[in-house]
Scaffold this motif. Structure first.
Motif, PDB file in Angstrom:
ATOM      1  N   ALA A   1       0.762  -1.333  -0.009  1.00 15.24           N
ATOM      2  CA  ALA A   1       0.002   0.087  -0.139  1.00 15.24           C
ATOM      3  C   ALA A   1       0.898   1.165  -0.194  1.00 15.24           C
ATOM      4  O   ALA A   1       0.576   2.182  -0.841  1.00 15.24           O
ATOM      5  N   GLN A   2       1.796   1.289   0.729  1.00 16.81           N
ATOM      6  CA  GLN A   2       2.740   2.533   0.850  1.00 16.81           C
ATOM      7  C   GLN A   2       3.863   2.677  -0.564  1.00 16.81           C
ATOM      8  O   GLN A   2       3.691   3.983  -0.706  1.00 16.81           O
ATOM      9  N   GLY A   3       3.904   1.310  -0.923  1.00 16.23           N
ATOM     10  CA  GLY A   3       4.793   1.791  -2.078  1.00 16.23           C
ATOM     11  C   GLY A   3       3.840   2.078  -3.668  1.00 16.23           C
ATOM     12  O   GLY A   3       4.497   2.710  -4.345  1.00 16.23           O
ATOM     13  N   LEU A   4       2.757   1.425  -3.648  1.00 14.82           N
ATOM     14  CA  LEU A   4       1.838   1.661  -4.820  1.00 14.82           C
ATOM     15  C   LEU A   4       0.973   2.591  -4.586  1.00 14.82           C
ATOM     16  O   LEU A   4       0.560   3.172  -5.712  1.00 14.82           O
ATOM     17  N   PHE A   5       0.310   2.751  -3.346  1.00 12.44           N
ATOM     18  CA  PHE A   5      -0.763   3.644  -3.195  1.00 12.44           C
ATOM     19  C   PHE A   5      -0.472   4.522  -2.074  1.00 12.44           C
ATOM     20  O   PHE A   5      -1.317   4.768  -1.114  1.00 12.44           O
ATOM     21  N   ASN A   6       0.599   5.127  -2.068  1.00 13.92           N
ATOM     22  CA  ASN A   6       0.933   5.932  -0.911  1.00 13.92           C
ATOM     23  C   ASN A   6       0.006   7.049  -0.497  1.00 13.92           C
ATOM     24  O   ASN A   6      -0.425   7.119   0.784  1.00 13.92           O
ATOM     25  N   GLY A   7      -0.518   7.730  -1.325  1.00 15.09           N
ATOM     26  CA  GLY A   7      -1.560   8.834  -1.030  1.00 15.09           C
ATOM     27  C   GLY A   7      -2.658   8.248  -0.291  1.00 15.09           C
ATOM     28  O   GLY A   7      -3.163   8.991   0.671  1.00 15.09           O
ATOM     29  N   LYS A   8      -3.099   7.428  -1.002  1.00 11.80           N
ATOM     30  CA  LYS A   8      -4.493   6.809  -0.489  1.00 11.80           C
ATOM     31  C   LYS A   8      -4.259   5.988   0.912  1.00 11.80           C
ATOM     32  O   LYS A   8      -5.193   5.916   1.623  1.00 11.80           O
ATOM     33  N   ALA A   9      -3.155   5.393   1.079  1.00 12.79           N
ATOM     34  CA  ALA A   9      -2.904   4.533   2.194  1.00 12.79           C
ATOM     35  C   ALA A   9      -2.871   5.556   3.398  1.00 12.79           C
ATOM     36  O   ALA A   9      -3.006   4.990   4.591  1.00 12.79           O
ATOM     37  N   ASN A  10      -2.319   6.564   3.287  1.00 13.90           N
ATOM     38  CA  ASN A  10      -2.157   7.744   4.139  1.00 13.90           C
ATOM     39  C   ASN A  10      -3.447   8.595   4.237  1.00 13.90           C
ATOM     40  O   ASN A  10      -3.113   9.943   4.899  1.00 13.90           O
ATOM     41  N   GLY A  11      -4.731   8.268   3.732  1.00 12.99           N
ATOM     42  CA  GLY A  11      -5.699   9.134   4.062  1.00 12.99           C
ATOM     43  C   GLY A  11      -5.922  10.137   3.004  1.00 12.99           C
ATOM     44  O   GLY A  11      -6.747  11.005   3.059  1.00 12.99           O
ATOM     45  N   SER A  12      -5.498  10.037   1.968  1.00 14.27           N
ATOM     46  CA  SER A  12      -5.671  10.889   0.699  1.00 14.27           C
ATOM     47  C   SER A  12      -5.283  12.442   1.116  1.00 14.27           C
ATOM     48  O   SER A  12      -6.389  13.494   0.889  1.00 14.27           O
ATOM     49  N   GLU A  13      -4.274  12.600   1.869  1.00 10.48           N
ATOM     50  CA  GLU A  13      -4.032  13.889   2.395  1.00 10.48           C
ATOM     51  C   GLU A  13      -3.891  15.160   1.480  1.00 10.48           C
ATOM     52  O   GLU A  13      -3.243  14.965   0.252  1.00 10.48           O
ATOM     53  N   ILE A  14      -4.207  16.054   1.705  1.00 13.01           N
ATOM     54  CA  ILE A  14      -3.984  17.486   1.006  1.00 13.01           C
ATOM     55  C   ILE A  14      -3.220  18.533   2.001  1.00 13.01           C
ATOM     56  O   ILE A  14      -3.388  18.675   2.992  1.00 13.01           O
ATOM     57  N   LYS A  15      -1.980  18.812   1.214  1.00 15.19           N
ATOM     58  CA  LYS A  15      -1.021  19.584   2.028  1.00 15.19           C
ATOM     59  C   LYS A  15      -0.811  20.819   1.321  1.00 15.19           C
ATOM     60  O   LYS A  15      -0.873  21.103   0.152  1.00 15.19           O
ATOM     61  N   THR A  16      -0.629  21.903   2.153  1.00 12.54           N
ATOM     62  CA  THR A  16      -0.295  23.123   1.655  1.00 12.54           C
ATOM     63  C   THR A  16       0.629  23.839   2.494  1.00 12.54           C
ATOM     64  O   THR A  16       0.680  23.794   3.691  1.00 12.54           O
ATOM     65  N   ASP A  17       1.688  24.372   2.082  1.00 10.34           N
ATOM     66  CA  ASP A  17       3.003  25.281   2.805  1.00 10.34           C
ATOM     67  C   ASP A  17       3.472  23.950   3.799  1.00 10.34           C
ATOM     68  O   ASP A  17       3.831  24.460   4.904  1.00 10.34           O
ATOM     69  N   GLY A  18       3.471  22.799   3.274  1.00 11.26           N
ATOM     70  CA  GLY A  18       4.041  21.498   4.112  1.00 11.26           C
ATOM     71  C   GLY A  18       3.349  21.175   5.268  1.00 11.26           C
ATOM     72  O   GLY A  18       3.901  20.246   6.202  1.00 11.26           O
ATOM     73  N   ARG A  19       2.296  21.459   5.304  1.00 12.00           N
ATOM     74  CA  ARG A  19       1.279  20.958   6.589  1.00 12.00           C
ATOM     75  C   ARG A  19      -0.121  20.499   5.820  1.00 12.00           C
ATOM     76  O   ARG A  19      -0.739  20.781   4.931  1.00 12.00           O
ATOM     77  N   VAL A  20      -0.650  19.541   6.469  1.00  8.29           N
ATOM     78  CA  VAL A  20      -1.932  18.764   5.976  1.00  8.29           C
ATOM     79  C   VAL A  20      -2.897  19.670   6.243  1.00  8.29           C
ATOM     80  O   VAL A  20      -3.047  20.167   7.618  1.00  8.29           O
ATOM     81  N   VAL A  21      -3.974  19.990   5.657  1.00  7.50           N
ATOM     82  CA  VAL A  21      -4.996  20.738   5.823  1.00  7.50           C
ATOM     83  C   VAL A  21      -6.387  20.100   5.513  1.00  7.50           C
ATOM     84  O   VAL A  21      -7.457  20.715   5.696  1.00  7.50           O
ATOM     85  N   GLY A  22      -6.111  18.868   5.146  1.00  2.00           N
ATOM     86  CA  GLY A  22      -7.567  18.070   5.006  1.00  2.00           C
ATOM     87  C   GLY A  22      -7.432  16.649   4.144  1.00  2.00           C
ATOM     88  O   GLY A  22      -6.222  16.695   3.755  1.00  2.00           O
ATOM     89  N   SER A  23      -8.381  16.125   3.833  1.00  2.00           N
ATOM     90  CA  SER A  23      -8.439  14.874   2.838  1.00  2.00           C
ATOM     91  C   SER A  23      -9.361  15.265   1.844  1.00  2.00           C
ATOM     92  O   SER A  23     -10.446  15.913   2.006  1.00  2.00           O
ATOM     93  N   SER A  24      -8.851  14.598   0.605  1.00  3.27           N
ATOM     94  CA  SER A  24      -9.672  14.923  -0.530  1.00  3.27           C
ATOM     95  C   SER A  24     -10.976  14.161  -0.576  1.00  3.27           C
ATOM     96  O   SER A  24     -11.925  14.343  -1.399  1.00  3.27           O
ATOM     97  N   LEU A  25     -11.063  12.970   0.413  1.00  5.13           N
ATOM     98  CA  LEU A  25     -12.317  12.302   0.576  1.00  5.13           C
ATOM     99  C   LEU A  25     -13.406  12.924   1.609  1.00  5.13           C
ATOM    100  O   LEU A  25     -14.437  12.394   1.698  1.00  5.13           O
ATOM    101  N   VAL A  26     -13.095  13.830   2.295  1.00 10.13           N
ATOM    102  CA  VAL A  26     -13.708  14.567   3.413  1.00 10.13           C
ATOM    103  C   VAL A  26     -14.306  16.081   3.099  1.00 10.13           C
ATOM    104  O   VAL A  26     -13.152  16.646   3.297  1.00 10.13           O
TER     105      VAL A  26
END
Length: 222
Positions: free
Chosen positions: A38-63
């Motif tokens: 999961a981490q190798g092939l689907f890293n973004g999805k495996a970690n919650g489909s995070e959306i980042k800006t300025d180096g920090r997580v601001v939310g998920s593309s799924l929520v």
């Protein structure tokens, strides 16, 4: 008697070995392999489909998340911050009263039928509000232009997407509130409009959080 004890000991030993092997295979090796894949092939999805800006997580593309102003004194429901694109309504989600340490958005639907009087009134009020806030000095929104997702919540209440029609309906307001041109804002919407999955599943959609992050970047450059 001695043979019975010996056989019992052998069975216990075999059972313990089987338990140890199964524990290592199913409780250690298998989870590690699946996690690695999961981490190798689907890293973004495996970690919650995070959306980042300025180096920090601001939310998920799924929520989905609200874009509201701070509560004024005496207010129970915050007003929308109209310089940002707004997502779908979140009626029926209730209030987080279990773990108040965190500011949570609860998932849930209204569970009201189409002929429910309260739901009908909600839709009427929402449509009137959408028309009012999205009409500008040079552009009037007609009630017939308001799409269904602008006035109804999704089954979960946490839908991160809106229709391209609802995004386009907000373009004039966003341009006016942020000192941008309509063309600039409409270009953002076009760039963040996703097509049907595999070309035939679902409907075209716009992720509100990703669109607002792009709007923020555009404003920073202006």
């Amino acid at each position: 008697m001695t043979n019975s004890l010996t056989n019992t000991a052998r069975l216990l030993g075999a059972g313990l070995r089987a338990l140890l092997v199964l524990t290592l295979v199913t409780g250690v090796a298998y989870p590690l392999v699946i996690t690695g894949i999961a981490q190798g092939l689907f890293n973004g999805k495996a970690n919650g489909s995070e959306i980042k800006t300025d180096g920090r997580v601001v939310g998920s593309s799924l929520v989905g998340q609200p874009y509201t102003l701070p509560l004024d004194k005496g207010e129970e429901t915050p007003a929308p911050d109209l310089k940002w694109f707004q997502g779908r309504p979140q009626n029926g989600l209730g209030t987080n009263s279990v773990n108040t340490q965190y500011k949570l958005i609860l998932s849930g639907a209204t569970n009201r039928s189409g002929d429910n009087e309260e739901l009908i009134q909600w839709v009427k009020d929402a449509k009137a509000a959408v028309v009012k806030v999205n009409s500008t000095a040079g552009h009037t929104v007609e009630p017939s232009e308001v799409p269904a997702d602008a006035v109804t919540s999704s089954g979960s209440g946490l839908d991160p997407h809106i229709s391209p029609q609802y995004a386009d309906l907000q373009v004039h307001r966003i341009a006016e509130r942020n000192g941008l041109t309509v063309a600039e804002v409409r270009s953002l919407v076009d760039e963040h409009t996703e097509g049907r999955t595999l070309g035939f599943m679902g409907e075209p959609r716009v992720n509100v959080l990703e669109l607002n992050m792009a709007l923020k970047e555009l404003l920073a450059k202006s």
